[in-house]
Design a protein around this motif. Sequence first.
Motif, PDB file in Angstrom:
ATOM      1  N   ASP A 348       0.771  -1.295   0.107  1.00  0.00           N
ATOM      2  CA  ASP A 348      -0.080  -0.133  -0.048  1.00  0.00           C
ATOM      3  C   ASP A 348       0.723   1.138  -0.098  1.00  0.00           C
ATOM      4  O   ASP A 348       1.593   1.468   0.892  1.00  0.00           O
ATOM      5  CB  ASP A 348      -0.825   0.012   1.447  1.00  0.00           C
ATOM      6  N   ASP A 349       0.824   1.965  -0.821  1.00  0.00           N
ATOM      7  CA  ASP A 349       1.690   3.339  -1.298  1.00  0.00           C
ATOM      8  C   ASP A 349       1.500   4.220  -0.182  1.00  0.00           C
ATOM      9  O   ASP A 349       2.631   4.767   0.422  1.00  0.00           O
ATOM     10  CB  ASP A 349       1.330   4.088  -2.406  1.00  0.00           C
ATOM     11  N   ILE A 350       0.732   4.134   0.801  1.00  0.00           N
ATOM     12  CA  ILE A 350       0.335   5.258   2.091  1.00  0.00           C
ATOM     13  C   ILE A 350       1.169   4.745   2.919  1.00  0.00           C
ATOM     14  O   ILE A 350       1.752   5.596   4.038  1.00  0.00           O
ATOM     15  CB  ILE A 350      -1.032   5.433   2.409  1.00  0.00           C
ATOM     16  N   ASN A 351       1.907   3.477   3.128  1.00  0.00           N
ATOM     17  CA  ASN A 351       2.376   2.930   4.148  1.00  0.00           C
ATOM     18  C   ASN A 351       3.978   2.812   3.889  1.00  0.00           C
ATOM     19  O   ASN A 351       4.546   2.065   2.925  1.00  0.00           O
ATOM     20  CB  ASN A 351       2.130   1.487   4.747  1.00  0.00           C
ATOM     21  N   THR A 352       4.699   3.634   4.652  1.00  0.00           N
ATOM     22  CA  THR A 352       6.207   3.701   4.305  1.00  0.00           C
ATOM     23  C   THR A 352       6.993   3.729   5.641  1.00  0.00           C
ATOM     24  O   THR A 352       6.207   3.687   6.782  1.00  0.00           O
ATOM     25  CB  THR A 352       6.573   5.009   3.664  1.00  0.00           C
ATOM     26  N   LEU A 353       8.075   3.624   5.704  1.00  0.00           N
ATOM     27  CA  LEU A 353       9.166   3.661   6.865  1.00  0.00           C
ATOM     28  C   LEU A 353       8.919   5.032   7.551  1.00  0.00           C
ATOM     29  O   LEU A 353       9.645   5.128   8.694  1.00  0.00           O
ATOM     30  CB  LEU A 353      10.520   3.507   6.357  1.00  0.00           C
ATOM     31  N   TRP A 354       8.258   6.097   6.764  1.00  0.00           N
ATOM     32  CA  TRP A 354       8.252   7.580   7.521  1.00  0.00           C
ATOM     33  C   TRP A 354       7.290   7.479   8.382  1.00  0.00           C
ATOM     34  O   TRP A 354       6.970   8.421   9.111  1.00  0.00           O
ATOM     35  CB  TRP A 354       7.999   8.657   6.305  1.00  0.00           C
ATOM     36  N   ASN A 355       6.290   6.327   8.396  1.00  0.00           N
ATOM     37  CA  ASN A 355       5.223   6.634   9.089  1.00  0.00           C
ATOM     38  C   ASN A 355       5.391   6.020  10.430  1.00  0.00           C
ATOM     39  O   ASN A 355       4.734   5.127  11.041  1.00  0.00           O
ATOM     40  CB  ASN A 355       4.115   5.409   8.496  1.00  0.00           C
ATOM     41  N   ARG A 356       6.173   6.877  11.209  1.00  0.00           N
ATOM     42  CA  ARG A 356       6.503   6.754  12.805  1.00  0.00           C
ATOM     43  C   ARG A 356       6.465   8.093  13.399  1.00  0.00           C
ATOM     44  O   ARG A 356       6.672   9.294  12.708  1.00  0.00           O
ATOM     45  CB  ARG A 356       7.911   6.097  12.961  1.00  0.00           C
ATOM     46  N   VAL A 357       5.918   8.172  14.580  1.00  0.00           N
ATOM     47  CA  VAL A 357       5.971   9.084  15.308  1.00  0.00           C
ATOM     48  C   VAL A 357       7.283   9.499  16.030  1.00  0.00           C
ATOM     49  O   VAL A 357       7.812   8.689  16.668  1.00  0.00           O
ATOM     50  CB  VAL A 357       4.795   9.368  16.536  1.00  0.00           C
ATOM     51  N   LYS A 358       7.818  10.723  15.871  1.00  0.00           N
ATOM     52  CA  LYS A 358       9.162  11.099  16.420  1.00  0.00           C
ATOM     53  C   LYS A 358       9.198  12.273  17.344  1.00  0.00           C
ATOM     54  O   LYS A 358       8.559  12.960  16.991  1.00  0.00           O
ATOM     55  CB  LYS A 358      10.428  11.059  15.189  1.00  0.00           C
ATOM     56  N   ARG A 359      10.162  12.219  18.228  1.00  0.00           N
ATOM     57  CA  ARG A 359      10.250  13.384  19.005  1.00  0.00           C
ATOM     58  C   ARG A 359      11.709  13.853  18.863  1.00  0.00           C
ATOM     59  O   ARG A 359      12.689  12.904  18.794  1.00  0.00           O
ATOM     60  CB  ARG A 359      10.298  12.930  20.741  1.00  0.00           C
ATOM     61  N   ASP A 360      11.880  15.078  19.151  1.00  0.00           N
ATOM     62  CA  ASP A 360      13.319  15.647  18.805  1.00  0.00           C
ATOM     63  C   ASP A 360      14.458  15.332  19.620  1.00  0.00           C
ATOM     64  O   ASP A 360      15.417  15.624  19.396  1.00  0.00           O
ATOM     65  CB  ASP A 360      13.194  17.289  18.566  1.00  0.00           C
ATOM     66  N   GLY A 361      14.033  14.721  20.990  1.00  0.00           N
ATOM     67  CA  GLY A 361      15.398  14.132  21.553  1.00  0.00           C
ATOM     68  C   GLY A 361      16.066  15.011  22.455  1.00  0.00           C
ATOM     69  O   GLY A 361      17.036  14.835  22.835  1.00  0.00           O
TER      70      GLY A 361
END
Length: 376
Positions: A348-361
């Motif tokens: 599914d094109d909408i699903n990629t490795l970018w699909n994670r929630v990140k915080r700036d650390g």
Amino acid sequence: MLDDNITDSITHRVANKTFTFTTPAADSPIEVLNEYYWTEEKEPHFSRRKLILARHPEVAKLTGYETKTKWYVIGVVLLQFYVAYYLRNTPIFNWKFIALAYVIGATANQALFLAIHELSHNLLFKKPIHNKIFAVFTNLPIGIPYAASFQPYHQLHHKFLGDKYLDADLPTKFESVILSNVLGKVFFATFQILFYALRPMFVTQIKFTSIHLLNIVAQVSTDYVLVQLCGWHAFGYFIMSSFLAGSLHPCAGHFIAEHYVLNENNRARTELKDGISISADLLPPETYSYYGSLNLLTWNVGYHNEHHDFPYIAWTKLPELRRIAHEFYDPLPQVKSWCGVIWYFCFDDINTLWNRVKRDGKEKHGTSINNLDQNN
């Protein structure tokens, strides 16, 4: 894939409020399309834990180790050694060898991976040191020493969920750039066990301890004795079992299902403002639970929201936690199929490795990884 100037209107419900937002067109700036869900909001599990304990104080009684788990683990370890002995004279690329490695070996070693996960939370024995030593034993059929390193990295995952410096469960930017296409995602899903094994060393470092040394010595010694007594094919069974356990195997779906923002849970990245790609109101859930039958083979790891909310409740009590606090968990998005997760993640094109929630650390500046309490 969306056509160049077409956008999709999506309606989503968050915290009893309905939001309508628009998915960016395919020709949107790359900064919008290829980015994680950056947020300054704290991870949701701490606050939900407080709310659940306030409404259901009896949940606190569920915490603690599960004494019977060790017997199940011993049984799985012995099963793996028996099958390795049985296949000692079978060629590695023989159909029987591969079939047994996939059906029995991968399922068993996935169970051992997740037993080590339980041990990392000290949920098999009362004393932490006993959990650490037993984790070294549990590691033996995996073939490669990793149990000692898993605990501190997994502690960081819980304490700093989504932190770009400290959460090694997050894909790196290099992975996301290279692998966010169909072939890349298939490669990632096939070899994801290698990404989980190698990525932590590139993200952050941990202190080498005597338990790490014990893990290495015990594993190398066991591998050597196994090869001497049963030959290389028996050792190859362990390695193939571990590889397949983290590859295209039904139980391996949990790796992606737990924290990737997939399908209808995806949110539009409409802008980047001060490094934040999405408003707090539209921040997607970042942990997902699965309540299907594969939990029977994986120590209920599918109860993942419940586990992150209460990491010191053993696997046998997680269904009870959900029953008691059902009003908190029933409204959350759920994963229906781990096999399905692997499929629609890849295709599914909408699903990629970018699909994670990140915080700036920002927490990184006040944290010394080498000083993490290894007794917790």
